[in-house]
Write a protein that holds these residues in place. Sequence first.
Motif, PDB file in Angstrom:
ATOM      1  N   ARG A  97       0.858  -1.186   0.000  1.00  0.00           N
ATOM      2  CA  ARG A  97       0.000   0.000   0.000  1.00  0.00           C
ATOM      3  C   ARG A  97       0.893   1.236   0.000  1.00  0.00           C
ATOM      4  O   ARG A  97       1.174   1.833   1.044  1.00  0.00           O
ATOM      5  CB  ARG A  97      -0.920  -0.017   1.227  1.00  0.00           C
ATOM      6  N   TRP A  98       1.305   1.627  -1.187  1.00  0.00           N
ATOM      7  CA  TRP A  98       2.263   2.729  -1.298  1.00  0.00           C
ATOM      8  C   TRP A  98       1.663   4.066  -0.903  1.00  0.00           C
ATOM      9  O   TRP A  98       2.394   5.000  -0.567  1.00  0.00           O
ATOM     10  CB  TRP A  98       2.796   2.802  -2.733  1.00  0.00           C
ATOM     11  N   GLU A  99       0.339   4.178  -0.915  1.00  0.00           N
ATOM     12  CA  GLU A  99      -0.268   5.450  -0.507  1.00  0.00           C
ATOM     13  C   GLU A  99      -0.097   5.701   0.989  1.00  0.00           C
ATOM     14  O   GLU A  99      -0.255   6.839   1.456  1.00  0.00           O
ATOM     15  CB  GLU A  99      -1.754   5.466  -0.883  1.00  0.00           C
ATOM     16  N   ARG A 100       0.254   4.672   1.752  1.00  0.00           N
ATOM     17  CA  ARG A 100       0.456   4.827   3.192  1.00  0.00           C
ATOM     18  C   ARG A 100       1.908   5.151   3.546  1.00  0.00           C
ATOM     19  O   ARG A 100       2.227   5.288   4.723  1.00  0.00           O
ATOM     20  CB  ARG A 100       0.023   3.555   3.915  1.00  0.00           C
ATOM     21  N   LYS A 101       2.757   5.230   2.567  1.00  0.00           N
ATOM     22  CA  LYS A 101       4.162   5.533   2.812  1.00  0.00           C
ATOM     23  C   LYS A 101       4.478   6.923   2.270  1.00  0.00           C
ATOM     24  O   LYS A 101       3.961   7.326   1.231  1.00  0.00           O
ATOM     25  CB  LYS A 101       5.065   4.481   2.143  1.00  0.00           C
ATOM     26  N   ASN A 102       5.317   7.606   2.955  1.00  0.00           N
ATOM     27  CA  ASN A 102       5.701   8.967   2.561  1.00  0.00           C
ATOM     28  C   ASN A 102       6.806   8.880   1.516  1.00  0.00           C
ATOM     29  O   ASN A 102       7.999   9.014   1.816  1.00  0.00           O
ATOM     30  CB  ASN A 102       6.156   9.763   3.781  1.00  0.00           C
ATOM     31  N   LEU A 103       6.419   8.638   0.257  1.00  0.00           N
ATOM     32  CA  LEU A 103       7.371   8.448  -0.831  1.00  0.00           C
ATOM     33  C   LEU A 103       7.587   9.762  -1.569  1.00  0.00           C
ATOM     34  O   LEU A 103       6.632  10.419  -1.999  1.00  0.00           O
ATOM     35  CB  LEU A 103       6.850   7.372  -1.805  1.00  0.00           C
ATOM     36  N   ARG A 104       8.842  10.126  -1.714  1.00  0.00           N
ATOM     37  CA  ARG A 104       9.176  11.358  -2.427  1.00  0.00           C
ATOM     38  C   ARG A 104       9.565  11.107  -3.877  1.00  0.00           C
ATOM     39  O   ARG A 104       9.561  12.045  -4.673  1.00  0.00           O
ATOM     40  CB  ARG A 104      10.317  12.076  -1.698  1.00  0.00           C
ATOM     41  N   GLY A 105       9.913   9.873  -4.208  1.00  0.00           N
ATOM     42  CA  GLY A 105      10.343   9.573  -5.562  1.00  0.00           C
ATOM     43  C   GLY A 105       9.258   8.989  -6.436  1.00  0.00           C
ATOM     44  O   GLY A 105       9.563   8.335  -7.435  1.00  0.00           O
ATOM     45  N   TYR A 156     -11.569   7.420  -0.598  1.00  0.00           N
ATOM     46  CA  TYR A 156     -11.743   6.638   0.626  1.00  0.00           C
ATOM     47  C   TYR A 156     -10.449   5.891   0.983  1.00  0.00           C
ATOM     48  O   TYR A 156     -10.191   5.619   2.159  1.00  0.00           O
ATOM     49  CB  TYR A 156     -12.919   5.669   0.468  1.00  0.00           C
ATOM     50  N   VAL A 157      -9.631   5.582  -0.030  1.00  0.00           N
ATOM     51  CA  VAL A 157      -8.341   4.937   0.242  1.00  0.00           C
ATOM     52  C   VAL A 157      -7.404   5.930   0.931  1.00  0.00           C
ATOM     53  O   VAL A 157      -6.678   5.579   1.872  1.00  0.00           O
ATOM     54  CB  VAL A 157      -7.721   4.407  -1.060  1.00  0.00           C
ATOM     55  N   LEU A 158      -7.424   7.185   0.478  1.00  0.00           N
ATOM     56  CA  LEU A 158      -6.601   8.213   1.122  1.00  0.00           C
ATOM     57  C   LEU A 158      -7.055   8.482   2.549  1.00  0.00           C
ATOM     58  O   LEU A 158      -6.235   8.755   3.433  1.00  0.00           O
ATOM     59  CB  LEU A 158      -6.637   9.499   0.292  1.00  0.00           C
ATOM     60  N   GLU A 159      -8.373   8.415   2.789  1.00  0.00           N
ATOM     61  CA  GLU A 159      -8.882   8.615   4.141  1.00  0.00           C
ATOM     62  C   GLU A 159      -8.407   7.510   5.079  1.00  0.00           C
ATOM     63  O   GLU A 159      -8.028   7.763   6.231  1.00  0.00           O
ATOM     64  CB  GLU A 159     -10.419   8.665   4.124  1.00  0.00           C
ATOM     65  N   LYS A 160      -8.378   6.272   4.595  1.00  0.00           N
ATOM     66  CA  LYS A 160      -7.868   5.168   5.416  1.00  0.00           C
ATOM     67  C   LYS A 160      -6.380   5.350   5.704  1.00  0.00           C
ATOM     68  O   LYS A 160      -5.911   5.045   6.796  1.00  0.00           O
ATOM     69  CB  LYS A 160      -8.108   3.836   4.700  1.00  0.00           C
ATOM     70  N   ALA A 161      -5.659   5.851   4.707  1.00  0.00           N
ATOM     71  CA  ALA A 161      -4.225   6.074   4.900  1.00  0.00           C
ATOM     72  C   ALA A 161      -3.974   7.138   5.961  1.00  0.00           C
ATOM     73  O   ALA A 161      -3.035   7.032   6.765  1.00  0.00           O
ATOM     74  CB  ALA A 161      -3.574   6.460   3.579  1.00  0.00           C
ATOM     75  N   LYS A 162      -4.830   8.177   6.010  1.00  0.00           N
ATOM     76  CA  LYS A 162      -4.660   9.229   7.009  1.00  0.00           C
ATOM     77  C   LYS A 162      -4.961   8.714   8.416  1.00  0.00           C
ATOM     78  O   LYS A 162      -4.353   9.162   9.389  1.00  0.00           O
ATOM     79  CB  LYS A 162      -5.576  10.407   6.680  1.00  0.00           C
ATOM     80  N   LYS A 163      -5.880   7.754   8.531  1.00  0.00           N
ATOM     81  CA  LYS A 163      -6.234   7.234   9.847  1.00  0.00           C
ATOM     82  C   LYS A 163      -5.102   6.425  10.470  1.00  0.00           C
ATOM     83  O   LYS A 163      -4.947   6.421  11.699  1.00  0.00           O
ATOM     84  CB  LYS A 163      -7.497   6.371   9.739  1.00  0.00           C
ATOM     85  N   VAL A 164      -4.345   5.722   9.641  1.00  0.00           N
ATOM     86  CA  VAL A 164      -3.260   4.890  10.177  1.00  0.00           C
ATOM     87  C   VAL A 164      -1.914   5.608  10.138  1.00  0.00           C
ATOM     88  O   VAL A 164      -0.893   5.035  10.527  1.00  0.00           O
ATOM     89  CB  VAL A 164      -3.163   3.563   9.387  1.00  0.00           C
TER      90      VAL A 164
END
Length: 290
Positions: free
Chosen positions: A209-217, A226-234
């Motif tokens: 789940r790459w949207e949950r990692k702070n990737l700069r590259g 809704y996927v982004l909202e789940k990522a913000k919760k965790v």
Amino acid sequence: MLLSTFKIRNFFVFNTLKLMRNVSAQPNAASTETKKPDTLKSLSVSEYRNVYVEFLPDPTVEFRNPIREKLERFDMLARRENVDIPEFYVGSILAVTYSDPHSLGKTNRFVGICIKREGCGLRAKFLLRNVIDQQGVEVLYEMYDPSIIKVEVLRLEKRLDDELLYLRDSLPEYSTFDSNMEMEILPEGTPIPINTLKVKLKPKPWLERWERKNLRGVESIDVPDYVLEKAKKVATPWEKHDLMKQYMKTIPEEEQITIFNEIQPQLQQLELTRKKLKRKRSFIKPVKLG
């Protein structure tokens, strides 16, 4: 009985006074030892820490063993005297030649981009990735494996992230490199270039789940809201301000100075040898005309 006790007491008193006289007669030795400066302060410990990452012990306390770590450092230096392990980082393109009893020439060579470095001491590893015949191929090498014959840095550079595992879910063009790629030699004293390339991920499904990692590259990840909202919760953005957690994951600078002071002469000799070989490679013999 009293006479023997008196003799024993005088014996200990005499030896104690003699020891104190010897210690007081050598004040300069103690003062010079306490005033001896750290030899690595002028060389910047951060440079050694970034180049020779595997020489630092495991920051996890449960896995620490000072005696084993010291013996491993001597083994690592002995290995480096026989096989040149150059400076490289995650994002550098390497070519590793290793012995393979099943190949035709008993050796094999793999070219790929370093997407991960892990481990410390003799357990240090690095992972190379390349796309060959439209198929992603990854090889995990142990840095001090006796079967490794040569390690070449074809392109020395860094990336924006500490790991490039997301290349597995990106377009193949970001992981494709020619096996006959020539070495790019940087002038001496040039800072390590940082590649600011941002890769584009393929559509889902992904391996992580790459949207949950702070990737700069990575380019902006196109996922539903809704996927982004789940990522913000965790997400745990406060961890970057947790000084205690950062301290537990690092080695104190005083301990780093002690470690690199032990192996500094050998490392300097290896650096001189590497610079001589680099000058030989950069020199092009003129062609005789006529």
